[in-house]
Design a protein around this motif. Structure first.
Motif, short mmCIF file in Angstrom:
data_model
loop_
_atom_site.label_atom_id
_atom_site.label_comp_id
_atom_site.label_asym_id
_atom_site.label_seq_id
_atom_site.Cartn_x
_atom_site.Cartn_y
_atom_site.Cartn_z
N ALA A 40 37.56 34.93 46.14
CA ALA A 40 39.00 35.15 46.40
C ALA A 40 39.83 34.79 45.17
O ALA A 40 40.72 35.55 44.76
CB ALA A 40 39.45 34.33 47.60
N VAL A 41 39.53 33.65 44.56
CA VAL A 41 40.26 33.22 43.36
C VAL A 41 40.02 34.21 42.22
O VAL A 41 40.96 34.60 41.51
CB VAL A 41 39.82 31.80 42.94
CG1 VAL A 41 40.33 31.45 41.55
CG2 VAL A 41 40.31 30.78 43.96
N PHE A 42 38.78 34.63 42.04
CA PHE A 42 38.41 35.56 40.99
C PHE A 42 39.19 36.87 41.12
O PHE A 42 39.78 37.36 40.14
CB PHE A 42 36.91 35.82 41.07
CG PHE A 42 36.37 36.75 40.01
CD1 PHE A 42 36.30 36.36 38.69
CD2 PHE A 42 35.92 38.01 40.35
CE1 PHE A 42 35.79 37.21 37.72
CE2 PHE A 42 35.40 38.87 39.40
CZ PHE A 42 35.34 38.46 38.07
N VAL A 43 39.22 37.43 42.32
CA VAL A 43 39.90 38.70 42.55
C VAL A 43 41.40 38.57 42.34
O VAL A 43 42.04 39.43 41.69
CB VAL A 43 39.60 39.23 43.97
CG1 VAL A 43 40.48 40.44 44.29
CG2 VAL A 43 38.13 39.61 44.09
N ILE A 44 42.00 37.50 42.85
CA ILE A 44 43.44 37.32 42.72
C ILE A 44 43.82 37.12 41.25
O ILE A 44 44.85 37.64 40.78
CB ILE A 44 43.93 36.14 43.57
CG1 ILE A 44 43.75 36.46 45.06
CG2 ILE A 44 45.40 35.83 43.28
CD1 ILE A 44 44.02 35.30 45.99
N ASP A 45 43.01 36.38 40.50
CA ASP A 45 43.30 36.19 39.08
C ASP A 45 43.22 37.50 38.30
O ASP A 45 44.00 37.74 37.37
CB ASP A 45 42.34 35.16 38.48
CG ASP A 45 42.72 33.73 38.82
OD1 ASP A 45 43.86 33.51 39.27
OD2 ASP A 45 41.88 32.83 38.62
N ILE A 46 42.27 38.36 38.67
CA ILE A 46 42.21 39.69 38.06
C ILE A 46 43.47 40.48 38.40
O ILE A 46 44.10 41.09 37.53
CB ILE A 46 40.96 40.45 38.53
CG1 ILE A 46 39.69 39.83 37.95
CG2 ILE A 46 41.05 41.93 38.14
CD1 ILE A 46 38.41 40.44 38.48
N LEU A 47 43.84 40.45 39.68
CA LEU A 47 44.98 41.25 40.13
C LEU A 47 46.30 40.78 39.54
O LEU A 47 47.20 41.59 39.27
CB LEU A 47 45.04 41.25 41.66
CG LEU A 47 43.91 41.98 42.37
CD1 LEU A 47 44.05 41.84 43.88
CD2 LEU A 47 43.88 43.46 41.97
N LYS A 48 46.44 39.47 39.33
CA LYS A 48 47.71 39.00 38.76
C LYS A 48 47.85 39.48 37.31
O LYS A 48 48.96 39.78 36.86
CB LYS A 48 47.83 37.48 38.86
CG LYS A 48 47.03 36.66 37.87
CD LYS A 48 47.21 35.17 38.12
CE LYS A 48 46.42 34.34 37.11
NZ LYS A 48 46.50 32.88 37.42
N ALA A 49 46.72 39.57 36.60
CA ALA A 49 46.77 40.10 35.24
C ALA A 49 47.10 41.59 35.26
O ALA A 49 47.92 42.06 34.46
CB ALA A 49 45.44 39.85 34.53
N VAL A 50 46.46 42.32 36.16
CA VAL A 50 46.75 43.75 36.28
C VAL A 50 48.22 43.96 36.63
O VAL A 50 48.90 44.82 36.04
CB VAL A 50 45.84 44.40 37.35
CG1 VAL A 50 46.30 45.83 37.65
CG2 VAL A 50 44.38 44.40 36.90
#
Length: 209
Positions: free
Chosen positions: A55-65
């Motif tokens: 969950a943390v990994f995906v959200i961190d990717i999405l915040k950069a996107v």
């Protein structure tokens, strides 16, 4: 002027420290006090388990996107999702650098954050699908053979500017990619030392809280 604005946009997104908030909300603890002391997805996996880590990994990717797409929209830049005719990648890259800086050095956490690997993945994804696929493939191969997540991150970081050169991006764009790479390698200096010593933790090892 747009460079500074994009850095600021990215920094504000990066300061949304997912790993820290996950630990505080769901475990009533500060992730930086456990495991490697890093506020990132890998340490969350080791400390809180795979589901929280993903969950943390995906959200961190999405915040950069989200940060780079927003900057590109405001300043008429190019992303992998909405290409512009003039191939202007600078707003996205500056916003991406800002996001990584905000993630690594969040002002409200006294500048003690993560290492920016997931955010870098998000930046590359938003930049160019060809560069992203090749970077991810190299990282996955490294992790599959060694079980060192940090080594996969290091290879991904190194491949980023190399592939920018290969695909003939403009010099300033390549320069920012080198800065992102250098920043990431500096944040992983302890991991590099442990890999060389054979003491780096491998994928699947977990700490308890």
């Amino acid at each position: 002027m747009f460079r500074l604005a994009c850095l600021l946009i990215g920094y504000l997104f990066g300061c949304l420290q997912t790993a820290y908030f996950t630990g505080k909300i769901f475990k009533r603890t500060d992730i930086r006090e456990h495991g490697s002391g890093n506020a990132g997805a890998t340490n969350v996996v080791r400390t809180f388990g795979v589901k929280f880590g993903i969950a943390v990994f995906v959200i961190d990717i999405l915040k950069a996107v989200a940060a780079v797409v927003l900057a590109a929209y405001i300043f008429d830049g190019t992303t992998a999702f909405s290409p512009a005719a003039d191939d202007n990648f600078l707003p996205m890259l500056y916003a991406g650098l800002g996001t990584i800086l905000g993630h690594n050095f969040p002002v409200f956490l006294k500048f003690k954050g993560g290492k920016g690997a997931a955010c870098t993945i998000g930046v590359i994804l938003a930049l160019n699908f060809s560069v992203a696929v090749l970077c991810y493939l190299l990282a996955v191969i490294a992790i599959s053979f060694t079980k060192y997540v940090s080594l996969g991150s290091l290879i991904l970081l190194a491949a980023f500017p190399a592939l920018m050169i290969f695909f003939e991006f403009f010099p300033e764009e390549i320069l920012i990619a080198f800065i992102i790479c250098a920043l990431g390698w500096l944040r992983h200096k302890d991991n590099i030392s442990k890999i060389l010593q054979g003491t780096e933790r491998k994928l699947g090892q977990r700490d308890k809280v």
